[in-house]
Design a protein around this motif. Structure first.
Motif, mmCIF file in Angstrom:
data_model
loop_
_atom_site.group_PDB
_atom_site.id
_atom_site.type_symbol
_atom_site.label_atom_id
_atom_site.label_comp_id
_atom_site.label_asym_id
_atom_site.label_seq_id
_atom_site.Cartn_x
_atom_site.Cartn_y
_atom_site.Cartn_z
ATOM 1 N N ILE A 67 8.491 -14.750 2.490
ATOM 2 C CA ILE A 67 9.784 -14.276 2.008
ATOM 3 C C ILE A 67 9.848 -14.367 0.478
ATOM 4 O O ILE A 67 10.508 -13.549 -0.175
ATOM 5 N N SER A 68 9.140 -15.332 -0.106
ATOM 6 C CA SER A 68 9.097 -15.428 -1.566
ATOM 7 C C SER A 68 8.367 -14.235 -2.163
ATOM 8 O O SER A 68 8.774 -13.690 -3.203
ATOM 9 N N ARG A 69 7.283 -13.807 -1.500
ATOM 10 C CA ARG A 69 6.568 -12.617 -1.977
ATOM 11 C C ARG A 69 7.465 -11.392 -1.866
ATOM 12 O O ARG A 69 7.451 -10.508 -2.726
ATOM 13 N N ALA A 70 8.253 -11.332 -0.813
ATOM 14 C CA ALA A 70 9.168 -10.209 -0.637
ATOM 15 C C ALA A 70 10.192 -10.160 -1.764
ATOM 16 O O ALA A 70 10.476 -9.097 -2.320
ATOM 17 N N VAL A 71 10.745 -11.314 -2.112
ATOM 18 C CA VAL A 71 11.732 -11.384 -3.190
ATOM 19 C C VAL A 71 11.090 -10.969 -4.518
ATOM 20 O O VAL A 71 11.692 -10.250 -5.329
ATOM 21 N N GLU A 72 9.856 -11.394 -4.724
ATOM 22 C CA GLU A 72 9.146 -11.065 -5.964
ATOM 23 C C GLU A 72 8.929 -9.559 -6.082
ATOM 24 O O GLU A 72 9.131 -8.963 -7.146
ATOM 25 N N ILE A 73 8.541 -8.917 -4.972
ATOM 26 C CA ILE A 73 8.330 -7.464 -4.979
ATOM 27 C C ILE A 73 9.649 -6.732 -5.162
ATOM 28 O O ILE A 73 9.743 -5.732 -5.876
ATOM 29 N N ASP A 74 10.679 -7.247 -4.523
ATOM 30 C CA ASP A 74 11.975 -6.577 -4.518
ATOM 31 C C ASP A 74 12.643 -6.568 -5.891
ATOM 32 O O ASP A 74 13.328 -5.613 -6.259
ATOM 33 N N ILE A 110 -0.914 -2.882 14.517
ATOM 34 C CA ILE A 110 -0.129 -2.099 13.558
ATOM 35 C C ILE A 110 -0.046 -2.838 12.224
ATOM 36 O O ILE A 110 -0.115 -2.214 11.157
ATOM 37 N N GLN A 111 0.102 -4.156 12.275
ATOM 38 C CA GLN A 111 0.116 -4.940 11.034
ATOM 39 C C GLN A 111 -1.151 -4.679 10.233
ATOM 40 O O GLN A 111 -1.104 -4.510 9.008
ATOM 41 N N ARG A 112 -2.277 -4.629 10.912
ATOM 42 C CA ARG A 112 -3.548 -4.391 10.214
ATOM 43 C C ARG A 112 -3.575 -2.995 9.593
ATOM 44 O O ARG A 112 -4.047 -2.821 8.465
ATOM 45 N N ARG A 113 -3.059 -2.006 10.320
ATOM 46 C CA ARG A 113 -3.060 -0.639 9.786
ATOM 47 C C ARG A 113 -2.184 -0.542 8.539
ATOM 48 O O ARG A 113 -2.574 0.070 7.546
ATOM 49 N N LEU A 114 -1.012 -1.155 8.594
ATOM 50 C CA LEU A 114 -0.121 -1.095 7.438
ATOM 51 C C LEU A 114 -0.663 -1.918 6.272
ATOM 52 O O LEU A 114 -0.503 -1.543 5.110
ATOM 53 N N ALA A 115 -1.311 -3.043 6.587
ATOM 54 C CA ALA A 115 -1.859 -3.883 5.517
ATOM 55 C C ALA A 115 -2.940 -3.147 4.734
ATOM 56 O O ALA A 115 -3.125 -3.381 3.542
ATOM 57 N N SER A 116 -3.641 -2.216 5.396
ATOM 58 C CA SER A 116 -4.724 -1.491 4.719
ATOM 59 C C SER A 116 -4.211 -0.562 3.623
ATOM 60 O O SER A 116 -4.974 -0.135 2.759
ATOM 61 N N VAL A 117 -2.930 -0.229 3.671
ATOM 62 C CA VAL A 117 -2.353 0.647 2.639
ATOM 63 C C VAL A 117 -1.159 -0.040 1.974
ATOM 64 O O VAL A 117 -0.249 0.622 1.481
ATOM 65 N N GLU A 118 -1.176 -1.351 1.974
ATOM 66 C CA GLU A 118 -0.046 -2.131 1.452
ATOM 67 C C GLU A 118 0.379 -1.661 0.071
ATOM 68 O O GLU A 118 1.572 -1.484 -0.209
ATOM 69 N N GLN A 119 -0.605 -1.432 -0.807
ATOM 70 C CA GLN A 119 -0.266 -1.091 -2.190
ATOM 71 C C GLN A 119 0.355 0.287 -2.317
ATOM 72 O O GLN A 119 0.969 0.609 -3.336
ATOM 73 N N TYR A 120 0.207 1.130 -1.280
ATOM 74 C CA TYR A 120 0.757 2.475 -1.338
ATOM 75 C C TYR A 120 2.110 2.598 -0.636
ATOM 76 O O TYR A 120 2.766 3.638 -0.739
ATOM 77 N N LEU A 121 2.509 1.557 0.082
ATOM 78 C CA LEU A 121 3.773 1.622 0.807
ATOM 79 C C LEU A 121 4.940 1.635 -0.176
ATOM 80 O O LEU A 121 4.877 0.996 -1.229
ATOM 81 N N PRO A 122 6.021 2.337 0.151
ATOM 82 C CA PRO A 122 7.222 2.250 -0.679
ATOM 83 C C PRO A 122 7.678 0.799 -0.785
ATOM 84 O O PRO A 122 7.473 0.005 0.141
ATOM 85 N N ARG A 123 8.298 0.473 -1.893
ATOM 86 C CA ARG A 123 8.692 -0.914 -2.118
ATOM 87 C C ARG A 123 9.551 -1.464 -0.989
ATOM 88 O O ARG A 123 9.337 -2.578 -0.514
ATOM 89 N N HIS A 124 10.529 -0.656 -0.525
ATOM 90 C CA HIS A 124 11.410 -1.186 0.504
ATOM 91 C C HIS A 124 10.648 -1.486 1.793
ATOM 92 O O HIS A 124 10.990 -2.402 2.529
ATOM 93 N N GLN A 125 9.557 -0.726 2.057
ATOM 94 C CA GLN A 125 8.806 -1.002 3.276
ATOM 95 C C GLN A 125 7.928 -2.242 3.116
ATOM 96 O O GLN A 125 7.767 -3.020 4.058
ATOM 97 N N GLN A 126 7.363 -2.438 1.938
ATOM 98 C CA GLN A 126 6.604 -3.671 1.691
ATOM 99 C C GLN A 126 7.497 -4.889 1.887
ATOM 100 O O GLN A 126 7.113 -5.871 2.543
ATOM 101 N N VAL A 127 8.696 -4.808 1.335
ATOM 102 C CA VAL A 127 9.636 -5.930 1.430
ATOM 103 C C VAL A 127 10.036 -6.173 2.887
ATOM 104 O O VAL A 127 10.065 -7.313 3.361
ATOM 105 N N SER A 128 10.343 -5.106 3.582
ATOM 106 C CA SER A 128 10.767 -5.239 4.973
ATOM 107 C C SER A 128 9.665 -5.844 5.833
ATOM 108 O O SER A 128 9.910 -6.698 6.686
ATOM 109 N N ARG A 129 8.432 -5.407 5.610
ATOM 110 C CA ARG A 129 7.311 -5.931 6.391
ATOM 111 C C ARG A 129 7.126 -7.431 6.154
ATOM 112 O O ARG A 129 6.915 -8.213 7.085
#
Length: 558
Positions: A237-244, A183-202
């Motif tokens: 977690i630093s990448r998450a903070v940066e996106i958030d 599932i991680q691989r499937r979500l990573a394939s559309v990472e740039q299209y995920l809503p911000r909150h989902q990118q951060v949560s992942r």
């Protein structure tokens, strides 16, 4: 961010919005009277509901959700409200009732064609069953969810993304690593299209996975924490903070500070780590936070216990660790709680990590057995998923064998099976059998050819399926004859027959060749006690011919 994340909003409120415009006062509204929730209001409220439910306000949210469930809403909104209702009940400790709600939700999503909603509901049920101690049933639900997720191929659909995010958490809950990685691989394939909150949560969930691995490395020879894994945790977690950008998740900064201090606690300066964890305002009262900070609480406690232990303050470490274990008992993954429990054990029994110690040997053996169990669980889970997928394929093939290729209705074989099934129902359960023969169809075939006749049959089939209820069986019996099986008494069956007649007469025509005037003769036979199938069909057939002899375009009861 804890085991019950969903991709909707994950415990924190995004930009505030107003629901007032989408809430409709009831007809007899008085000051303070309840309002009727529109579908739009429910779907807009869903992220905020989930946040508040997991932020200590589950009781308040439950009142709103149950009000929404009493309002007439479209299927997607109704499913969203049921999901939040189950989540609230879980947060309030009513897991048994929550399991019942998720079962209702799964059935509702299945019947209304919401595949992503069904996967998401099953993922929540995995956590509920785990809390109820029903691990076998939890694995079964996870297998069903994973089998259903295969069909979720539109990764740009937010509902699909949400379902996969919830399923990822469910895999972590049970400890099925292979499924989680997929599932991680499937979500990573559309990472740039995920809503911000989902990118951060992942990224947040990924960070705590790395942290767990890094701390676990210190629990086996040579008893040194995994630096690479801990640094990966900080990086994620630093990448998450940066996106958030500080607008979505209130708990995110706390998570970043905890993981940064954890590296020091495990591998660096324990005094500095302890000061960071206990003197920083955001971290001082970490254990007082709600379940939204569950994973951060675990690793905050791990860092504090490890720092105190390294500073020779084992008694303090054991006492604090015990309080932390009690605080997070119902909110975190067992794997995370196990990591903390090991640190507390080290504080209580400092020699546990000494080479040659019996405790070390026992823990090594337990770890080996645990790994073997996890491997077996992975294998059993995969076998169950494969079995379910095979069953789905067999069901598709069986359904195809019972479909009419021209009209896509149930064919004669499928119709006969339906008649056989309901003919034996007990006394007091009325079922109507309707035999339908088209009026004027032969003329179309003779004058315009079989191709035009086929178009008419397709149009009539669509009309019948539209006019019948979802639970009714509509079958092509052969030629221009159709059968409808409906659980109705005589009065309601005649009402349905009249609706079918009208729908056939007024059916939309897709081509000039198919615009011939077509009506139908319908024979209705209602059984209220077990009946021989052939006798039932004979009654319907005679009634149909009575209608035909009377000029057609009518329904007769036999």
């Amino acid at each position: 961010m804890g085991p019950i994340s969903s991709s909707d909003a994950h415990r924190v409120r995004e930009t505030p919005y107003s629901l007032d415009a989408a809430l409709v006062p009831l007809a007899d509204a008085r000051p303070g009277a309840p309002v009727r929730w529109s579908s739009e209001a429910v779907l807009r409220a869903r992220p905020d509901w989930i946040v508040r439910a997991q932020d200590g306000l589950a009781g308040d949210v439950l009142v709103e959700v149950e009000q929404a469930l009493r309002s007439p809403t479209e299927p997607r909104a109704h499913a969203a409200a049921l999901y939040v209702q189950a989540l609230c009940l879980m947060m309030l400790g009513e897991t048994t009732i929550a399991v019942m709600v998720t079962r209702e939700l799964i059935a509702f999503c299945r019947d209304s064609g919401q595949d992503a909603g069904a996967v998401k509901a099953r993922a929540l049920q995995v956590e509920l069953l785990r809390r109820e101690g029903q691990l076998e049933q939890a694995v079964e639900q996870l297998a069903h969810a994973a089998a259903g997720a295969v069909a979720l191929d539109d990764l740009l659909d937010e509902e699909v993304q949400g379902a996969l995010g919830a399923l990822l958490v469910a895999h972590r809950t049970i400890g099925v690593s292979e499924g989680a990685s997929e599932i991680q691989r499937r979500l990573a394939s559309v990472e740039q299209y995920l809503p911000r909150h989902q990118q951060v949560s992942r990224l947040s969930n990924l960070a705590f996975q790395y942290a767990e691995r890094g701390v676990r490395a210190a629990h086996r020879p040579p008893f040194t924490a995994g630096r690479e894994e801990l640094e990966e945790a900080v990086s994620a977690i630093s990448r998450a903070v940066e996106i958030d950008t500080g607008t979505t998740f209130r708990v995110l900064e706390m998570e970043k500070q905890v993981l940064a201090a954890l590296v020091e606690a495990m591998l660096g300066d324990p005094k500095f780590a302890l000061a960071q964890l206990t003197d920083t305002p955001e971290l001082r009262d970490a254990l007082e936070r709600g379940p939204e900070a569950a994973s951060a609480q675990v690793f905050w406690a791990v860092g504090v216990v490890r720092s105190l232990n390294r500073l020779g303050r084992a008694t303090e470490a054991a006492a604090l660790g015990g309080r932390a274990l009690a605080a997070v008992h119902n909110h975190v993954l067992e794997a995370e709680r196990q990591v903390l429990a090991y640190e507390v054990m080290l504080a209580e029994h400092p020699s546990s990590s000494s080479p040659g110690n019996g405790t070390v040997e026992y823990l090594n053996l337990a770890a080996t057995r645990e790994q073997e169990t996890a491997t077996l669980l992975d294998a059993l889970f995969r076998a169950r998923v494969d079995l379910l997928r095979g069953a789905d394929e067999r069901r598709v093939l069986a359904r195809a064998a019972r479909l009419d290729s021209l009209t896509n209705l149930v064919n004669r074989r499928g119709g006969a099976d339906a008649i056989s099934e309901v003919a034996a129902l007990p006394v007091g359960e009325p079922v109507a059998l309707m035999l339908i023969d088209l009026d004027g169809f032969k003329e179309v075939n003779d004058s315009q050819g079989h191709q035009a006749g086929d178009v008419v049959l397709q149009e009539v089939s669509d009309a019948l399926r539209t006019a019948a209820r979802l639970e009714d069986v509509v079958a092509r019996w052969g030629g221009d004859e159709f059968v409808v099986v409906a659980a109705l008494d005589e009065r309601r069956a005649l009402a349905l027959a009249q609706r079918l007649l009208e729908t056939i007469r007024n059916r939309p025509s897709s081509s000039p060749a198919s615009r011939a005037r077509i009506s139908a003769s319908i024979g209705v036979a209602v059984r209220t006690a077990p009946i021989d199938e052939q006798e039932w069909l004979r009654r319907a057939d005679e009634a149909m011919y009575t209608a035909k002899r009377a000029g057609g375009n009518s329904a007769v009861v036999g």
